[in-house]
Design a protein around this motif. Structure first.
Motif, short mmCIF file in Angstrom:
data_model
loop_
_atom_site.label_atom_id
_atom_site.label_comp_id
_atom_site.label_asym_id
_atom_site.label_seq_id
_atom_site.Cartn_x
_atom_site.Cartn_y
_atom_site.Cartn_z
N VAL A 1 0.85 -1.21 0.00
CA VAL A 1 0.00 0.00 0.00
C VAL A 1 0.88 1.25 0.00
CG1 VAL A 1 -1.70 1.33 1.31
CG2 VAL A 1 -1.92 -1.15 1.15
N VAL A 2 1.92 1.25 0.83
CA VAL A 2 2.84 2.39 0.88
C VAL A 2 3.55 2.55 -0.47
CG1 VAL A 2 4.90 3.33 1.99
CG2 VAL A 2 3.19 2.14 3.35
N MET A 3 3.92 1.43 -1.09
CA MET A 3 4.59 1.48 -2.39
C MET A 3 3.67 2.11 -3.44
SD MET A 3 7.58 0.27 -1.84
CE MET A 3 8.12 0.07 -3.50
N GLN A 4 2.40 1.76 -3.38
CA GLN A 4 1.44 2.34 -4.32
C GLN A 4 1.36 3.86 -4.13
OE1 GLN A 4 -0.07 0.87 -6.77
NE2 GLN A 4 0.48 -1.24 -6.30
N GLN A 5 1.35 4.30 -2.89
CA GLN A 5 1.30 5.73 -2.61
C GLN A 5 2.57 6.43 -3.12
OE1 GLN A 5 0.73 5.79 1.63
NE2 GLN A 5 -1.47 5.44 1.50
N LEU A 6 3.73 5.80 -2.89
CA LEU A 6 4.99 6.38 -3.36
C LEU A 6 5.02 6.42 -4.89
CD1 LEU A 6 7.58 4.71 -0.95
CD2 LEU A 6 6.89 7.10 -0.99
#
Length: 274
Positions: free
Chosen positions: A251-256
């Protein structure tokens, strides 16, 4: 005073009034009348230099329209974006006002954003693979844990059988001992039976000793299976936690990745042609 002459006078002031450090040039229909380079963008133009065919200034004058163009690094060694605006007096185009700012920083930001995006894609691929492996490990641990439970049940059944063997051995030993006593009481007539009875008693004792050894081994196996089962339970829990953490990381990777795309979009916005 003509509009062209007025622009020649205010060109240095315009350059300082702009938000960004930019170059400013003023031309008539044939040549440069003024050129004020920026601190990081100097094309080496001199007053009196003729307009080049197809340049921003020449195009703005010939087509009487505002021209925006991004110039690559290969032309002057510095990437920049320039705007040419025709100067019109009494319905006639008499010259051009040109401004330009370097896009070197924007290009670096775009390259950085692309590198970040590629790195995030690579990390996301590895994260997905790790999450899949974590799930498979959790399933394998669960299967092994169930197998360990079945082994414990089988060991319990084997212990029951071993206990039966010990009981038989004990009874055989008692019977052998009684037979020896009866053979001794019978005297010479019971001598042959005495030998058989003694062998039965020895076999019973040997069986009893073997049964004790089997009990000891089964107890040790039961302890080892219990240890393995406990460790498998821990492994399964860790695998499930790892899978959860990897999902959160995804999820964090998607945001980044979205932020990197926005950075790339922002870096490229100044380079779009009108």
């Amino acid at each position: 005073m003509s509009l062209l002459n007025s622009l020649l006078m205010v060109a240095p002031i315009l350059q300082k009034a702009f938000l960004f450090d930019c170059m400013v040039g003023v031309t008539d229909r044939e040549k440069f009348l003024a050129y004020h380079p920026a601190s990081d963008l100097n094309l080496g133009i001199k007053v009196g230099d003729p307009l080049r065919a197809g340049s921003i200034n020449a195009t703005a004058i010939a087509e009487n329209r505002r021209v925006v163009r991004k110039i690559g690094k290969e032309v002057y060694g510095i990437p920049y974006i320039a705007v040419g605006y025709p100067i019109v007096e009494h319905g006639q185009v008499v010259g051009c006002l040109a401004t330009g700012v370097t896009t070197d920083q924007e290009d670096r930001l775009r390259a950085l954003a692309e590198n970040v995006t590629d790195a995030l894609e690579n990390i996301a691929s590895h994260t997905e693979s790790l999450a899949k492996e974590a799930n498979e490990l959790a399933l394998a641990s669960h299967t092994l844990s169930e197998t360990a439970v079945q082994m414990e049940l089988k060991i319990t059944e084997t212990s029951q059988i071993n206990q039966l063997i010990r009981d038989i051995s004990t009874r055989s030993n008692v019977l052998g001992l009684n037979a020896v006593l009866e053979a001794a009481r019978a005297g010479t007539a019971g001598r042959g039976f005495s030998v058989v009875a003694e062998e039965i008693r020895r076999l019973s004792q040997s069986t009893s000793a073997s049964a004790k050894g089997i009990f000891r081994i089964l107890d040790e196996m039961n302890g080892l299976v219990g240890t393995v089962s406990g460790e498998l339970e821990k492994t399964m829990n860790h695998s499930l936690q790892q899978s959860t953490r990897l999902q959160e990381l995804d999820v964090v990777m998607q945001q980044l990745r979205q932020m990197a795309e926005q950075l790339k979009e922002a870096a490229g916005s100044t380079g779009r042609m009108e």
